[in-house]
Structures are given as structure tokens and as C-alpha cells.
Write an enzyme that holds these catalytic residues in place. Sequence first.
Site, PDB file in Angstrom:
ATOM      1  N   THR A  16     -19.032  43.225  36.595  1.00 19.90           N
ATOM      2  CA  THR A  16     -19.153  42.229  35.439  1.00 19.90           C
ATOM      3  C   THR A  16     -20.317  41.724  35.625  1.00 19.90           C
ATOM      4  O   THR A  16     -20.924  41.527  36.819  1.00 19.90           O
ATOM      5  CB  THR A  16     -17.932  41.371  35.645  1.00 19.90           C
ATOM      6  OG1 THR A  16     -17.625  40.715  36.611  1.00 19.90           O
ATOM      7  CG2 THR A  16     -16.559  42.271  35.091  1.00 19.90           C
ATOM      8  N   SER A  32     -13.850  45.730  49.303  1.00 28.00           N
ATOM      9  CA  SER A  32     -13.244  45.767  48.229  1.00 28.00           C
ATOM     10  C   SER A  32     -13.826  46.415  46.992  1.00 28.00           C
ATOM     11  O   SER A  32     -15.161  46.406  47.044  1.00 28.00           O
ATOM     12  CB  SER A  32     -13.413  44.251  47.539  1.00 28.00           C
ATOM     13  OG  SER A  32     -12.654  43.441  48.325  1.00 28.00           O
ATOM     14  N   ASN A  43     -18.143  49.103  41.938  1.00 25.89           N
ATOM     15  CA  ASN A  43     -19.121  48.657  43.277  1.00 25.89           C
ATOM     16  C   ASN A  43     -18.080  48.646  44.390  1.00 25.89           C
ATOM     17  O   ASN A  43     -16.951  48.309  44.316  1.00 25.89           O
ATOM     18  CB  ASN A  43     -19.715  47.460  42.950  1.00 25.89           C
ATOM     19  CG  ASN A  43     -20.578  47.095  44.216  1.00 25.89           C
ATOM     20  OD1 ASN A  43     -21.525  47.792  44.759  1.00 25.89           O
ATOM     21  ND2 ASN A  43     -20.612  45.805  44.361  1.00 25.89           N
ATOM     22  N   ASP A  99     -20.467  40.108  42.119  1.00 22.69           N
ATOM     23  CA  ASP A  99     -19.307  40.265  42.921  1.00 22.69           C
ATOM     24  C   ASP A  99     -17.735  39.839  42.450  1.00 22.69           C
ATOM     25  O   ASP A  99     -17.074  39.165  43.110  1.00 22.69           O
ATOM     26  CB  ASP A  99     -19.668  39.836  44.174  1.00 22.69           C
ATOM     27  CG  ASP A  99     -20.650  40.564  44.816  1.00 22.69           C
ATOM     28  OD1 ASP A  99     -20.935  41.778  44.791  1.00 22.69           O
ATOM     29  OD2 ASP A  99     -21.391  40.100  45.988  1.00 22.69           O
TER      30      ASP A  99
HETATM   31  C1  GRF Z   1     -21.713  49.120  52.201  1.00 30.53           C
HETATM   32  O1  GRF Z   1     -21.155  48.265  53.312  1.00 30.53           O
HETATM   33  C2  GRF Z   1     -21.203  48.640  50.978  1.00 30.53           C
HETATM   34  O2  GRF Z   1     -19.964  47.934  51.161  1.00 30.53           O
HETATM   35  C3  GRF Z   1     -22.391  47.859  50.602  1.00 30.53           C
HETATM   36  O3  GRF Z   1     -23.341  48.593  50.997  1.00 30.53           O
HETATM   37  C4  GRF Z   1     -23.280  49.217  52.060  1.00 30.53           C
HETATM   38  C5  GRF Z   1     -23.640  50.569  51.876  1.00 30.53           C
HETATM   39  O4  GRF Z   1     -23.527  51.775  53.094  1.00 30.53           O
HETATM   40  N1  GRF Z   1     -22.394  47.441  49.033  1.00 30.53           N
HETATM   41  P1  GRF Z   1     -23.880  53.072  52.721  1.00 30.53           P
HETATM   42  O5  GRF Z   1     -25.406  53.067  52.226  1.00 30.53           O
HETATM   43  O6  GRF Z   1     -22.927  53.606  51.707  1.00 30.53           O
HETATM   44  O7  GRF Z   1     -23.905  53.559  54.006  1.00 30.53           O
END
Ligand code: GRF
Length: 217
Positions: A143, A138, A109, A147
Site C-alpha cells: 500500500t 512477513s 512484498n 511496509d
Molecule cells: C529479503 O530479506 C527480503 O525480506 C528483503 O530483501 C531481501 C531479499 O533477499 N525485502 P533476496 O534478494 O531475495 O535474496
Amino acid sequence: MLNKHIVVLISGNGSNLQAIIDAINTHNIKATITAVISNQANAYGLKRANLAGIETHIIDHTHYATRKLFDQSLMKVIDQYHPDIIVLAGFMRILTSDFVMHYSGKLINIHPSLLPLYRGLNTHKRALEDGATQHGASVHFVTPELDAGAVLIQGLVVVKKSDNEKTLSNRVHQIEHIIYPQAVKLLVNNQVELKANRIYINNQYLQQPKQYRLENN
Ligand code: GRF
């Protein structure tokens, strides 16, 4: 080396999905995205997948009585593709332990903060409210605890006095588009292994996440 298969889960814009598609198209990553799955029918990322000729599925979580039933349906679709790596790219659902354990070691993720700081939502707002001087994103293994999995790569941005949520989130996105393809590449190239929630790169224990800084920040 056999071509690795990736399934990507999204809920929205899919700019991180796009960054990975681009890295595959330019042969920076030697793998195939075999399917993109969204829980939102109107996710723009589905258009990006269609344009790239990738199969798409919509699995609407509101059609399921429980999280468990939704996850089971998701697993059924994912497993048809026998993916080597499952990439969460802005997938806005909390996953059950059963789901997470089923894909242990191959489920990653990207989270918009320098974990372990700011787990959960509204990360940019919280960083600004705290007067943080740096922020970022990050890439971590998933898990059961939200996060909290081991972090592989972080992208750092400097927080400016003039920043608001929008400007800060734009720069975090820029660094995300650099670090997420790098993380996927490490997995595709069999360079990363997760053992007992610890990351090994080329068989070496990773003490600290790899770090990248946004240039011309
Ligand atoms: C990103 O900021 C990511 O960190 C978070 O959701 C957002 C997704 O953006 N998990 P995108 O849909 O890839 O533009």
C-alpha cells in the site's frame, strides 16, 4: 484455470526469486514468471532469471530525475506483460502511490521482520539490539505507506543468544524461502482477495496472518 503471469522486481541476490522459480519448476505453483526487472545492472538475481529462461530488464533508477519518472518507466515495462501478480523480491526502491494504486491487490512484498515491528531498514540489527526473542519475515500487500499493507503470511524464527546479524538473517532467509512461494501460490490459485486493506482467504476474513515456524531452529 488460465495460467497466471507473474512479474518479479529485484535489486540484488534474488534468493526469494529463486525459491519461486523452484516452486514453479516442481509444479508446486502453476504459473509463469514472464519477466524479472531489476534497478541494479549487477543484481545476481538477473543471472538466476537468465538461467531459468526468463526475460529480464534493467531499469536503472539513477537515470531518472524523479521517483515518479522512474516508476512510470517501470509501469510501462511491467504492463507490456499484463501480469496477474507483481512480486517484490528484495526490490530496494520506495514506490510512488500512483504505482502502488495501479497494481492494488496484486502487488506483494516480503519484508524481513514480523510486521508491524521494524518497518524500514536494518531489521535484524534492530531486533538484536532490542533483545527480541523472536523475529522473522512477513509477506504483505503493498500500500502507499511503507511496509504497512495487510499481512498475509509470517515466518517466525527464534532469536538465539549467540545470534549476530548474519546468523539471524540467514535463518530469516530460510523461512522467507518457505513462506514467499506459499503466498504466491495462494494468489495464483485465486484464494486471496484484498478488500479495503483487509485480506480474505477463500472468502473468509483473515484476522491474523498465517504463521509458520522455522523447524530445527
Ligand atoms: C529479503 O530479506 C527480503 O525480506 C528483503 O530483501 C531481501 C531479499 O533477499 N525485502 P533476496 O534478494 O531475495 O535474496
